[in-house]
Design an enzyme around this catalytic site. Structure first.
Site, short mmCIF file in Angstrom:
data_model
loop_
_atom_site.label_atom_id
_atom_site.label_comp_id
_atom_site.label_asym_id
_atom_site.label_seq_id
_atom_site.Cartn_x
_atom_site.Cartn_y
_atom_site.Cartn_z
N CYS A 23 0.84 -1.20 0.00
CA CYS A 23 0.00 0.00 0.00
C CYS A 23 0.87 1.25 0.00
O CYS A 23 1.56 1.55 0.97
CB CYS A 23 -0.94 0.01 1.21
SG CYS A 23 -1.94 1.52 1.30
N HIS A 119 -9.17 7.48 0.79
CA HIS A 119 -8.63 8.82 0.58
C HIS A 119 -9.70 9.73 0.01
O HIS A 119 -10.61 9.29 -0.68
CB HIS A 119 -7.39 8.81 -0.31
CG HIS A 119 -7.57 8.19 -1.67
ND1 HIS A 119 -7.67 6.83 -1.86
CD2 HIS A 119 -7.66 8.76 -2.89
CE1 HIS A 119 -7.81 6.59 -3.15
NE2 HIS A 119 -7.82 7.74 -3.80
#
Length: 140
Positions: A23, A119
């Site tokens: 990630c 996000h």
């Protein structure tokens, strides 16, 4: 003589699932991948998008890994509040609060999510397209 009851033990805090080793946003949080940070507190981090789609294009992420908005309930309430507060703060800091800005979160592949770490895109600094959800003609 009656015994004084002992206070109940606090409920255990759920242990978050480990972040995937690949990630990129977790690497940014850890400081092992570069970013152009604009804001950070104990819950969230904000930085410039590497492929901006507007004059101002920032990403606001939780430091704790969750894949998308679908997993929002896995975050502590403090982190959830910090995410939205940070979106407003970075818009103010970048001078786009008064003229207008957009906050976007893509959740899942059909929404074009490309990094599977929650996000929020904070975009502005120029007149944005009015209809942000219509497909381009080639995609119809």
């Amino acid at each position: 003589m009656a015994e004084t009851p002992k206070p109940a033990a606090p409920a255990p805090t759920p242990t978050p699932a480990p972040a995937p080793a690949a990630c990129v946003f977790c690497k940014i949080v850890a400081g092992t991948a570069p970013s152009r940070k604009v804001y950070e507190d104990k819950y969230v981090l904000a930085f410039w998008d590497i492929r901006p789609r507007a004059k101002v294009h920032l990403l606001v992420i939780p430091k704790q890994h969750v894949a998308s908005l679908k997993e929002l309930d896995e975050l502590p309430v403090e982190t959830r509040a910090a995410l939205l507060s940070a979106c407003v703060k970075v818009a103010r800091d970048q001078g786009i609060l008064d003229e207008g800005f957009r906050v976007i979160s893509n959740a899942g592949k059909d929404a074009s999510q490309s990094v599977f770490h929650l996000h929020f895109h904070v975009v502005g600094g120029e007149k944005l397209r009015e209809d942000a959800i219509t497909k381009d003609p080639a995609e119809r």
